[in-house]
Design a protein around this motif. Sequence first.
Motif, PDB file in Angstrom:
ATOM      1  N   PHE A 174      18.492  43.621  32.127  1.00 12.73           N
ATOM      2  CA  PHE A 174      19.548  44.091  33.023  1.00 12.73           C
ATOM      3  C   PHE A 174      20.129  45.390  32.461  1.00 12.73           C
ATOM      4  O   PHE A 174      19.971  45.700  31.286  1.00 12.73           O
ATOM      5  CB  PHE A 174      20.659  43.049  33.133  1.00 12.73           C
ATOM      6  N   PHE A 175      20.811  46.143  33.300  1.00  9.01           N
ATOM      7  CA  PHE A 175      21.598  47.283  32.824  1.00  9.01           C
ATOM      8  C   PHE A 175      22.774  47.473  33.772  1.00  9.01           C
ATOM      9  O   PHE A 175      22.749  47.041  34.939  1.00  9.01           O
ATOM     10  CB  PHE A 175      20.760  48.558  32.716  1.00  9.01           C
ATOM     11  N   ILE A 176      23.819  48.092  33.258  1.00 10.62           N
ATOM     12  CA  ILE A 176      25.049  48.300  34.022  1.00 10.62           C
ATOM     13  C   ILE A 176      25.112  49.742  34.497  1.00 10.62           C
ATOM     14  O   ILE A 176      24.863  50.674  33.723  1.00 10.62           O
ATOM     15  CB  ILE A 176      26.284  47.976  33.170  1.00 10.62           C
ATOM     16  N   ARG A 177      25.447  49.927  35.766  1.00 11.26           N
ATOM     17  CA  ARG A 177      25.704  51.265  36.300  1.00 11.26           C
ATOM     18  C   ARG A 177      27.218  51.448  36.452  1.00 11.26           C
ATOM     19  O   ARG A 177      27.916  50.558  36.951  1.00 11.26           O
ATOM     20  CB  ARG A 177      25.012  51.460  37.646  1.00 11.26           C
ATOM     21  N   CYS A 178      27.685  52.589  35.989  1.00 10.26           N
ATOM     22  CA  CYS A 178      29.098  52.903  36.122  1.00 10.26           C
ATOM     23  C   CYS A 178      29.246  54.399  36.359  1.00 10.26           C
ATOM     24  O   CYS A 178      28.253  55.138  36.291  1.00 10.26           O
ATOM     25  CB  CYS A 178      29.883  52.460  34.874  1.00 10.26           C
ATOM     26  N   GLU A 179      30.462  54.861  36.617  1.00  9.67           N
ATOM     27  CA  GLU A 179      30.662  56.268  36.915  1.00  9.67           C
ATOM     28  C   GLU A 179      32.072  56.698  36.527  1.00  9.67           C
ATOM     29  O   GLU A 179      32.993  55.878  36.427  1.00  9.67           O
ATOM     30  CB  GLU A 179      30.409  56.557  38.399  1.00  9.67           C
ATOM     31  N   TRP A 180      32.214  57.993  36.314  1.00  9.76           N
ATOM     32  CA  TRP A 180      33.521  58.569  35.960  1.00  9.76           C
ATOM     33  C   TRP A 180      33.693  59.883  36.697  1.00  9.76           C
ATOM     34  O   TRP A 180      32.793  60.722  36.709  1.00  9.76           O
ATOM     35  CB  TRP A 180      33.601  58.795  34.455  1.00  9.76           C
ATOM     36  N   LYS A 181      34.865  60.050  37.327  1.00  8.91           N
ATOM     37  CA  LYS A 181      35.167  61.292  38.045  1.00  8.91           C
ATOM     38  C   LYS A 181      36.001  62.188  37.148  1.00  8.91           C
ATOM     39  O   LYS A 181      37.103  61.815  36.718  1.00  8.91           O
ATOM     40  CB  LYS A 181      35.916  60.992  39.336  1.00  8.91           C
ATOM     41  N   ASP A 182      35.446  63.354  36.851  1.00 11.81           N
ATOM     42  CA  ASP A 182      36.136  64.327  36.006  1.00 11.81           C
ATOM     43  C   ASP A 182      37.349  64.868  36.777  1.00 11.81           C
ATOM     44  O   ASP A 182      37.200  65.479  37.838  1.00 11.81           O
ATOM     45  CB  ASP A 182      35.181  65.467  35.653  1.00 11.81           C
ATOM     46  N   PRO A 183      38.571  64.617  36.273  1.00  8.05           N
ATOM     47  CA  PRO A 183      39.771  65.066  37.009  1.00  8.05           C
ATOM     48  C   PRO A 183      39.898  66.581  37.068  1.00  8.05           C
ATOM     49  O   PRO A 183      40.606  67.106  37.942  1.00  8.05           O
ATOM     50  CB  PRO A 183      40.925  64.443  36.201  1.00  8.05           C
ATOM     51  N   LEU A 184      39.239  67.296  36.175  1.00  7.79           N
ATOM     52  CA  LEU A 184      39.344  68.757  36.158  1.00  7.79           C
ATOM     53  C   LEU A 184      38.404  69.414  37.161  1.00  7.79           C
ATOM     54  O   LEU A 184      38.761  70.413  37.809  1.00  7.79           O
ATOM     55  CB  LEU A 184      39.057  69.290  34.753  1.00  7.79           C
ATOM     56  N   THR A 185      37.193  68.874  37.283  1.00 10.84           N
ATOM     57  CA  THR A 185      36.187  69.490  38.161  1.00 10.84           C
ATOM     58  C   THR A 185      35.984  68.720  39.464  1.00 10.84           C
ATOM     59  O   THR A 185      35.426  69.250  40.418  1.00 10.84           O
ATOM     60  CB  THR A 185      34.834  69.599  37.435  1.00 10.84           C
ATOM     61  N   GLY A 186      36.424  67.456  39.469  1.00 11.99           N
ATOM     62  CA  GLY A 186      36.210  66.622  40.645  1.00 11.99           C
ATOM     63  C   GLY A 186      34.791  66.092  40.761  1.00 11.99           C
ATOM     64  O   GLY A 186      34.444  65.432  41.751  1.00 11.99           O
ATOM     65  N   ILE A 187      33.959  66.357  39.745  1.00 10.19           N
ATOM     66  CA  ILE A 187      32.563  65.902  39.760  1.00 10.19           C
ATOM     67  C   ILE A 187      32.487  64.464  39.253  1.00 10.19           C
ATOM     68  O   ILE A 187      33.101  64.113  38.227  1.00 10.19           O
ATOM     69  CB  ILE A 187      31.677  66.808  38.890  1.00 10.19           C
ATOM     70  N   THR A 188      31.741  63.631  39.974  1.00  9.69           N
ATOM     71  CA  THR A 188      31.532  62.248  39.553  1.00  9.69           C
ATOM     72  C   THR A 188      30.233  62.153  38.760  1.00  9.69           C
ATOM     73  O   THR A 188      29.174  62.547  39.250  1.00  9.69           O
ATOM     74  CB  THR A 188      31.469  61.303  40.760  1.00  9.69           C
ATOM     75  N   HIS A 189      30.335  61.642  37.550  1.00  6.37           N
ATOM     76  CA  HIS A 189      29.174  61.525  36.660  1.00  6.37           C
ATOM     77  C   HIS A 189      28.708  60.066  36.613  1.00  6.37           C
ATOM     78  O   HIS A 189      29.490  59.184  36.260  1.00  6.37           O
ATOM     79  CB  HIS A 189      29.524  61.997  35.249  1.00  6.37           C
ATOM     80  N   PRO A 190      27.434  59.801  36.986  1.00  5.92           N
ATOM     81  CA  PRO A 190      26.911  58.429  36.910  1.00  5.92           C
ATOM     82  C   PRO A 190      26.353  58.134  35.515  1.00  5.92           C
ATOM     83  O   PRO A 190      25.815  59.019  34.846  1.00  5.92           O
ATOM     84  CB  PRO A 190      25.788  58.435  37.952  1.00  5.92           C
ATOM     85  N   PHE A 191      26.477  56.896  35.099  1.00  5.38           N
ATOM     86  CA  PHE A 191      25.964  56.474  33.791  1.00  5.38           C
ATOM     87  C   PHE A 191      25.214  55.154  33.929  1.00  5.38           C
ATOM     88  O   PHE A 191      25.516  54.339  34.810  1.00  5.38           O
ATOM     89  CB  PHE A 191      27.112  56.293  32.782  1.00  5.38           C
ATOM     90  N   LYS A 192      24.229  54.969  33.050  1.00  8.74           N
ATOM     91  CA  LYS A 192      23.496  53.711  32.967  1.00  8.74           C
ATOM     92  C   LYS A 192      23.550  53.216  31.530  1.00  8.74           C
ATOM     93  O   LYS A 192      23.364  53.996  30.598  1.00  8.74           O
ATOM     94  CB  LYS A 192      22.037  53.882  33.390  1.00  8.74           C
ATOM     95  N   SER A 193      23.784  51.937  31.372  1.00  6.62           N
ATOM     96  CA  SER A 193      23.844  51.365  30.030  1.00  6.62           C
ATOM     97  C   SER A 193      22.442  51.121  29.482  1.00  6.62           C
ATOM     98  O   SER A 193      21.446  51.250  30.207  1.00  6.62           O
ATOM     99  CB  SER A 193      24.604  50.037  30.057  1.00  6.62           C
TER     100      SER A 193
END
Length: 231
Positions: A174-193
């Motif tokens: 299994f792996f976890i998908r998560c994301e973070w939205k950069d408050p400065l640029t507004g870009i959402t970055h996806p991540f996989k564990s």
Amino acid sequence: MKRSSVSLVFNIFLGVGIVMLIITLAILFSVKKFNDSAVKTSGTVIDLIAKGGSKSTTYSPVVTYNDKAGVKHRYVSNVSSSPAGYNIGDQVEIYYNPNDPDDAKIAGWREYFGALITGLFALVFGLIGLGYHIVRKLGHSRKERLKQTGQLVPASFVAVDVNNIVSVNHRHPFFIRCEWKDPLTGITHPFKSGFIWSDPSPYIDRDKKIDVYVDRNNFKKYYVDISSFER
């Protein structure tokens, strides 16, 4: 499946590789020892013995040769091939035991055939087992480097997925998908564990942020901290 169980599987591969390597070295030593003490002479291929298999027929050469006393001996090779490696009438070099002239073999690369097979197994199993530990070591070093020098961002949980390509002992990680939205640029970055070998879903609080360490200069380099989800 726990990480320790996964490591055990690859340790078994590594162990088999080491055993095969030892067997390969033993075969090579045995061949060298025999050759060093053997008497060398020439022989003639007088026949080819067919050995039928489930898919094809292979052929073993039958060779006659004379020892130092002029006594003729007959030797049947225990190595067979398809097509035949020799023709009737071929002259071959023979090594025989001076204390037992019937104990003989054909000189050449074919006497190393057993070592070639076990050596191939040693290479394949050894690379699989050793490769796992090398990748794990490199991954651990990369993780520690990111934890020390990277930027910690609070990522939101997206989903738990299964990697259907990778399989160990008939189990998919299994792996976890998560994301973070950069408050400065507004870009959402996806991540996989990294891989988790048991379903982490029951241990995940969907409203709780997941720690992700990212390289400030390259958001494609990151580490998702899944230590609390591994069982």
